[in-house]
Design an enzyme around this catalytic site. Sequence first.
Site, short mmCIF file in Angstrom:
data_model
loop_
_atom_site.label_atom_id
_atom_site.label_comp_id
_atom_site.label_asym_id
_atom_site.label_seq_id
_atom_site.Cartn_x
_atom_site.Cartn_y
_atom_site.Cartn_z
N ASP A 24 1.13 -1.25 -0.17
CA ASP A 24 0.17 0.29 -0.04
C ASP A 24 0.62 1.46 0.21
O ASP A 24 2.08 0.39 0.11
CB ASP A 24 -0.75 -0.40 1.10
CG ASP A 24 -1.85 0.66 1.30
OD1 ASP A 24 -2.08 2.16 0.30
OD2 ASP A 24 -1.84 1.67 2.46
N ASP A 26 0.00 5.02 0.73
CA ASP A 26 -0.42 6.18 1.63
C ASP A 26 -0.60 5.81 3.03
O ASP A 26 -1.46 4.54 3.08
CB ASP A 26 -1.52 7.43 1.30
CG ASP A 26 -2.11 7.82 0.40
OD1 ASP A 26 -1.25 9.40 0.05
OD2 ASP A 26 -2.04 7.89 -1.09
N ASP A 201 -2.17 -0.33 5.87
CA ASP A 201 -2.27 0.37 7.30
C ASP A 201 -4.07 0.32 7.47
O ASP A 201 -4.14 0.62 8.16
CB ASP A 201 -1.90 1.97 7.27
CG ASP A 201 -2.31 2.70 6.14
OD1 ASP A 201 -3.50 3.59 7.03
OD2 ASP A 201 -2.18 2.33 5.04
#
Length: 253
Positions: A24, A26, A201
């Site tokens: 991932d 951001d 996240d």
Amino acid sequence: MPVQSANLRQRPPAPADDWALFLDVDGCLLDFSDTPEGVIVPPALPVALGALSRRLDGALALVSGRALASLDTLFAPLHLPAAGLHGLERRHGDLLVSPPAAPAALDGILDEARRLADKYPGTLVEDKAPAIALHWRAEPLAAADFEAFAMAALLALPGYRLQHGDHVVELRPARADKGDAIAAFLDEAPFRGRLPVFAGDDLTDEHGFDIVNARGGVSVLVGAREASAARFHLDNPSAVRAWLAAATGDAAT
């Protein structure tokens, strides 16, 4: 989705040559900013990612809520395999899976969302055709109104769903997700036959964790969020960059 207790998660193992690595962006590779355009890419990070991709014989892909064009701009001159818009678009070599066309109703909803955002300085409505993202990181008081707006707008968008994230909610087609994108990559060379590893996240990454766990892979939660199917943990994007850089001897922090 089994949930792993936070205090049972350990640091992930060092990257190995037989991995198929999915990352991932951001909140994982990059620290959050108030706006998507405000993120900072450490100059050494594209170098480290390129070196790691070569070590893995190309089995490294970005899996992000951003569009592919945004990923290419951030990590230029790298042009990695990638899934964008939470799996609605995907690129691998000559293969390009494009997102569906935006419905006509989306234009009016986009205009309404921007008028709502005008009431909350610092918020952002992001046009990610065929999706709309409402960001309130810089103005948490907008959260309730943005969530209510998205719920109401969903009624005018058959085939759409809400995608909740960290200080953001998206109206997006209810099609592929990050788990679907990772599964598709794993059916293709050079990802096929390797140990799947995914670091992310946010809530949007849980589909990816489920796919990786089902295949005996390594799922890595980044940050302080408690409830997750991930089995390993890193504290923040700086720790992720250090974890990756250590595998290649590059400083990517």
